[in-house]
Write an enzyme that holds these catalytic residues in place. Structure first.
Site, PDB file in Angstrom:
ATOM      1  N   ASP A  25       0.888  -1.165   0.000  1.00 37.67           N
ATOM      2  CA  ASP A  25       0.000   0.000   0.000  1.00 37.67           C
ATOM      3  C   ASP A  25       0.927   1.216   0.000  1.00 37.67           C
ATOM      4  O   ASP A  25       1.530   1.553   1.010  1.00 37.67           O
ATOM      5  CB  ASP A  25      -0.881  -0.027   1.262  1.00 37.67           C
ATOM      6  CG  ASP A  25      -1.634   1.285   1.490  1.00 37.67           C
ATOM      7  OD1 ASP A  25      -1.624   2.158   0.609  1.00 37.67           O
ATOM      8  OD2 ASP A  25      -2.247   1.418   2.579  1.00 37.67           O
ATOM      9  N   LYS A  68       2.869  11.730  -3.372  1.00 36.25           N
ATOM     10  CA  LYS A  68       1.920  10.937  -4.161  1.00 36.25           C
ATOM     11  C   LYS A  68       0.856  11.836  -4.819  1.00 36.25           C
ATOM     12  O   LYS A  68       0.320  11.494  -5.872  1.00 36.25           O
ATOM     13  CB  LYS A  68       1.256   9.904  -3.252  1.00 36.25           C
ATOM     14  CG  LYS A  68       0.278   8.972  -3.931  1.00 36.25           C
ATOM     15  CD  LYS A  68      -0.196   7.928  -2.944  1.00 36.25           C
ATOM     16  CE  LYS A  68      -1.389   7.149  -3.463  1.00 36.25           C
ATOM     17  NZ  LYS A  68      -1.844   6.163  -2.478  1.00 36.25           N
ATOM     18  N   GLU A 143      -7.082   0.816  -4.523  1.00 32.84           N
ATOM     19  CA  GLU A 143      -7.088   0.715  -3.058  1.00 32.84           C
ATOM     20  C   GLU A 143      -8.427   0.200  -2.519  1.00 32.84           C
ATOM     21  O   GLU A 143      -8.439  -0.724  -1.702  1.00 32.84           O
ATOM     22  CB  GLU A 143      -6.728   2.070  -2.433  1.00 32.84           C
ATOM     23  CG  GLU A 143      -5.248   2.386  -2.591  1.00 32.84           C
ATOM     24  CD  GLU A 143      -4.885   3.851  -2.370  1.00 32.84           C
ATOM     25  OE1 GLU A 143      -5.742   4.614  -1.880  1.00 32.84           O
ATOM     26  OE2 GLU A 143      -3.741   4.227  -2.685  1.00 32.84           O
ATOM     27  N   ASP A 165     -12.459   5.939   3.053  1.00 35.31           N
ATOM     28  CA  ASP A 165     -11.023   5.967   3.351  1.00 35.31           C
ATOM     29  C   ASP A 165     -10.598   7.365   3.788  1.00 35.31           C
ATOM     30  O   ASP A 165     -10.488   8.283   2.971  1.00 35.31           O
ATOM     31  CB  ASP A 165     -10.254   5.523   2.092  1.00 35.31           C
ATOM     32  CG  ASP A 165      -8.731   5.514   2.287  1.00 35.31           C
ATOM     33  OD1 ASP A 165      -8.245   6.013   3.327  1.00 35.31           O
ATOM     34  OD2 ASP A 165      -8.034   5.007   1.384  1.00 35.31           O
TER      35      ASP A 165
END
Ligand code: ADP
Ligand code: MG
Length: 541
Positions: A25, A68, A143, A165
């Protein structure tokens, strides 16, 4: 999932298993590595501790966080010569090293997770970063899909799931539909500046602290004067904001709240009691909480890595990883099913003949991301014969590509006027190594602009050639419909087009063609009128 013709008696080859593949991850705030062992997914442990590492890189100008977020512009310099691509490479390298220490053997392969909304560039960049770090990506999975896999929602269950999330700097919500072993992302929503960091900021400003680390600690351990009641009050507006986004995403998915069969919590910030309560009230059901929300994405990736190396009956297939298309005149690839299309999928496109009286067409199926056939991988070749002779461009050949949930591609071609059908089945295999795949993507990356220009030039040349041929043939048949000046003017224009065809200058080829097409327009109209008149005369005889 890669596609190739299944040659008789050879069967699909399994990939060589060199070592265990891990699940990674690669998060905005934290990255986690897990592996499938003892019949379950576990986060790796080395002598430093669990393989749960901040996604931070140190530079001469200080630490770089949240790189990211820039993955859609992977080669833009962020700071001190670092790009999102090199940062990801750096993080992956460190994760690989620690994972190798933990496992006691080398690692070559990984399943890496990416946000569902990551575009092609960001996905390619993630793969490139991995290959630069010495890792073959067995597959990139979304994800939320990984989280759903970790909860075993791929086996036997069908339904619609919401994945909530809330991480350090971002909030993502995805609505997934699980049917017959295929996860489809129905909708995604989120906020790129909403997460645990914002809660820390609220706490800091309440207490007048300047150290956000202190706030984070207070939040995670309920200490330093921060109690649950105060924390709830402080972060309630922020959580309400995430729920408004959930509401919109559910609408975007074209469903209603009561159609949701399960809610999955992901991300460190969902450990907050107040998040759990408000999410439960909003969805009117208890969310799944028995897996650690910090690790659930890595667990799913580890499971998928295990499945991809050792095989499974319920192989998850959610998208086509490589574009599928056919060769058209000039060696150009026409993409029929773009990369990352959710499968199963069926796409059709009509093609026509190039020459007068053409009775067969050869269909060449290819996969790859480049504009030219020579740079792609050839999958199958077959021909459709028995097309009735017609003028160039008159035949209607419908090509249909279907990829089923098993990843099987079937290509069929049908001539619409006769209904003649030819079919070919293309089966998945492991014929293309991950290196080939990575190289293909890197090449596509590198040559994108150049390829496109070449492609446009070739397409312009083909069009010009066709125009010249058509006009010359029309002039030889029906010159008597025009006077000498008109004929000469057209001939001059044809000559101009031929001259530009000697060059590599697309703009001038197009300009000459436009001029010729405009000048030829009245001639074409006269020919049509003439043909109708003749037909009418025949009928009255
Ligand atoms: P990302 O997916 O963006 O990498 P994570 O899912 O790792 O982020 O979440 C990191 C966030 O979770 C941080 O803001 C951290 O403070 C928060 N967090 C971690 N543990 C807890 C906890 N026990 N209580 C509240 N927040 C937590
Ligand atoms: Mg995350």
């Amino acid at each position: 999932m890669l596609l190739q013709i299944n040659e008789p008696n050879t069967g699909a080859q399994k990939p060589e298993i060199t070592a265990r593949a891990v699940g990674i991850d690669l998060g905005t705030t934290n990255s986690v590595v897990a592996v499938w062992q003892n019949g379950k997914a576990e986060v790796l442990q080395d002598d430093i501790g669990p393989l749960f590492m901040p996604s931070v890189i140190s530079t001469s100008m200080g630490d770089l966080h949240s790189t990211k977020r820039m993955m859609h512009q992977p080669t833009t310099i962020i700071s001190d010569n670092h790009t999102a691509l090199t940062a990801a490479q750096d993080i992956l390298k460190r994760l690989k090293k620690r994972a190798e220490n933990a496992l006691g053997h080398e690692i070559h392969q990984a399943v890496i997770t990416v946000p569902a909304y990551f575009d092609d560039t960001a996905r390619q960049a993630t793969k490139d970063a991995a290959s630069l770090a010495g890792l073959e990506v067995l597959r990139l999975i979304n994800e939320p899909t990984a989280a759903a896999l970790a909860y075993g929602l791929d086996t036997g269950k069908e339904g619609i799931f919401a994945v909530y999330d809330l991480g350090g700097g971002t909030f993502d919500v995805s609505i997934l539909c699980m049917r017959k072993g295929v996860f489809q992302v129905l909708a995604t929503g989120g906020h790129t500046q909403l997460g645990g960091d914002d809660i820390d900021a609220l706490i800091s400003s309440h207490f007048g602290w300047t150290d956000s680390l202190k706030a984070r600690q207070a939040k995670e351990t309920l200490s330093q004067g921060l109690n649950e009641e105060l924390l709830n009050t402080l972060c309630e507006p922020l959580i309400k904001q995430t729920l408004a986004i959930c509401d919109q995403t559910i609408k975007d998915a074209g469903i209603t709240k009561n159609q949701i069969d399960g809610v999955i919590l992901v991300g460190g910030s969902t450990k907050l009691q107040t998040v759990r309560i408000l999410v439960k009230n909003f969805f009117e059901q208890d969310p799944f909480t028995n897996l650690d929300p910090d690790c659930v994405v890595a667990y799913g990736a580890a499971l998928q890595a295990h499945q991809l190396t050792f095989g499974t009956d319920t192989l998850l297939l959610d998208v086509t990883p490589i574009s599928l298309g056919i060769e058209t005149i000039g060696g150009i690839v026409e993409v029929i099913i773009p990369r990352n299309s959710p499968i199963p999928i069926r796409m059709a496109q009509d093609f026509t003949t190039y020459e007068n009286g053409q009775t067969a067409i050869s269909i060449h199926v290819v996969q790859g991301e480049r504009e030219f056939v020579k740079d792609c991988r050839s999958l199958a070749q077959f021909s459709l014969t028995g097309i009735p002779p017609m003028l160039a461009g008159a035949a209607r050949i419908r090509l249909t590509f279907s990829v089923d949930a098993d990843g099987l591609l079937t290509v069929s071609a049908k001539e619409q006027t006769t209904g003649m059908i030819q079919k070919v089945e293309v089966k998945p295999s492991y014929g293309l190594s991950t290196e080939d795949y990575t190289l293909m993507l890197q090449q596509a990356y590198k040559h994108g602009a150049e390829d496109l220009n070449n492609r446009l030039l070739i397409a312009a040349r083909i069009k010009a050639q066709q125009l010249v041929t058509q006009l010359e043939s029309a002039l030889s048949l029906d010159a008597d419909l025009l006077d000498e000046d008109q004929i000469n003017a057209l001939k001059v224009c044809v000559w101009d087009v031929k001259q530009t065809l000697e060059t590599q200058d697309r703009a001038s080829i197009q300009k000459a063609c436009d001029t010729l097409a405009l000048l030829a327009q009245p001639f074409a109209e006269k020919r049509i009128a003439h043909a109708i008149k003749q037909k009418f005369q025949h009928q009255t005889i």
